[in-house]
Every structure is written in C-alpha cells, then in structure tokens.
Scaffold this motif. Structure first.
Motif, PDB file in Angstrom:
ATOM      1  N   ALA A 258       0.851  -1.199   0.000  1.00  0.00           N
ATOM      2  CA  ALA A 258       0.000   0.000   0.000  1.00  0.00           C
ATOM      3  C   ALA A 258       0.881   1.242   0.000  1.00  0.00           C
ATOM      4  O   ALA A 258       1.866   1.304   0.736  1.00  0.00           O
TER       5      ALA A 258
ATOM      6  N   THR B 164      -2.013   0.354  -4.679  1.00  0.00           N
ATOM      7  CA  THR B 164      -1.857  -0.929  -3.999  1.00  0.00           C
ATOM      8  C   THR B 164      -1.442  -1.976  -5.013  1.00  0.00           C
ATOM      9  O   THR B 164      -1.665  -1.808  -6.216  1.00  0.00           O
TER      10      THR B 164
ATOM     11  N   ALA C  83      -4.492  -2.118   2.145  1.00  0.00           N
ATOM     12  CA  ALA C  83      -4.565  -3.049   1.019  1.00  0.00           C
ATOM     13  C   ALA C  83      -4.995  -4.397   1.579  1.00  0.00           C
ATOM     14  O   ALA C  83      -4.244  -5.044   2.315  1.00  0.00           O
TER      15      ALA C  83
ATOM     16  N   ALA D  46      -9.219  -2.215  -1.526  1.00  0.00           N
ATOM     17  CA  ALA D  46      -8.539  -1.171  -0.753  1.00  0.00           C
ATOM     18  C   ALA D  46      -9.576  -0.413   0.063  1.00  0.00           C
ATOM     19  O   ALA D  46     -10.729  -0.274  -0.354  1.00  0.00           O
TER      20      ALA D  46
END
Length: 199
Positions: A72, A95, A140, A101
């Motif tokens: 992320a 990500t 993420a 996400a």
C-alpha cells in the motif's frame, strides 16, 4: 490434515526448491517456499509412505499456492481549508496484490467512495477542523496474506473570515477617511481593501 497408515516410514518432497523441516513427520513438517517457488506461485507437495513388507510404496499429493504480499502507498500529504468541503485524498495512492482497498481516518469526518484509489473524498468534521489535522490510512486487503497499510496526513487550515465592519458615512468635502472601524479577519496570510468605485 495429512495421515498415513500401515507404513514403515514417510517422507515429504516438493517439485520446487523450498526447504523442509521435520521432513519425515505427519504433524511437524514445514515447508518454506524458495524465491523460485514464489515466482511460480504453485508447487506440488508429495507425501510418500513406504509400505510394510511386502506392500509397495504409495504417494499422495497436495498443492501449495504462494501469494505475493499486498503493498500500500498512501501518497503525499494533503492540505485543505475548512470551508472547502470534500477533498480528494487519493493523489499518489496505489496498492498491489490486493483484493480491495479501504480508506479510514483517525478523525470523525465522512468518506465518499472509501474503497477507491481515484475518487475517494474526505469531508472533515468540526472536530477534525478544531484538531487541525487527521491521519488517513490506506489498507490493502488480502484474502490470503496479512493486510498492508500506509498513511498520509490531511492538514486542515481554518478558512479566512473577513469582517468589513459597519457601513460608513462621510461628507464629500471630508477627504480621507479611515475605513477600518469594526473590521477584523482571522485565518489569513494577508489582507487587502478594494472598492467598487474609483477612489
């Protein structure tokens, strides 16, 4: 979930290049995937049971799938004014290897599209504005690995609030007049007066 019966010994093997520990155990054996295993993604693990004489050797297989860890990137910090309303917070965010996400905040503001990396906005609450900043976290999400997180700061400046003061009256022959009576301003870097006329 592995088991064997009527055997003299058992052994785990792989078609990959990872490392075993307790390779002859049904309960303690572990496998550490190699870089090559990770790159391929899936390997076959084979359990071989050597039969008691005069029986033959028998094998059973299972697959091990290796997923890449998610990453992320929240992107650079963001600045906004308290009167600007919703602010897009996604610039520079990304990500990898994620199923989804999610944006969250250390404050109490409101998100729109909190699962988007391009259109998510955040509207600071009164408490956020009073605090001056909030921490925004991008997560993420992974179905198989540990989630990854990254953060950025949203700095909130108070919008300027100019007050010109009450209406002024003067005579045409009075000349220069101080117009600042009752005027004030907060949250500004500079102030300037202007006129709709030509004086």
């Amino acid at each position: 979930g592995s088991s064997a019966s009527n055997y003299s010994s058992i052994t785990w093997t792989s078609n990959g290049t990872g490392t075993f520990t307790d390779q002859n155990s049904l309960t303690l054996c572990t496998y550490t995937p190699s870089a090559a295993d990770i790159a391929v993604g899936t390997r076959i693990l084979t359990l071989t049971a050597v039969g008691n004489a005069p029986c033959t050797t028998v094998t059973s297989t299972k697959f091990i799938t290796v997923y890449d860890n998610p990453t992320a990137v929240a992107g650079p910090n963001v600045q906004t004014c308290s009167g600007n309303g919703p602010v897009n917070i996604t610039f520079g965010s990304s990500t990898t290897n994620a199923s989804s996400a999610t944006w969250t905040s250390s404050g109490t503001g409101i998100f729109t599209n909190p699962n988007s990396l391009s259109t998510c906005t955040y509207s600071p609450s009164a408490a956020d504005i009073a605090a001056g900043s909030v921490t925004l976290t991008l997560t993420a999400n992974s179905l198989s690995c540990i989630n990854a997180t990254a953060t950025k700061t949203l700095q909130i400046f108070s919008s300027p609030t100019p007050v010109a003061g009450p209406t002024l009256f003067t005579c045409s022959t009075s000349g220069v007049i101080n117009i600042t009576s009752g005027s004030s301003s907060t949250g500004h870097s500079s102030i300037a007066w202007s006129s709709s006329g030509s004086g």
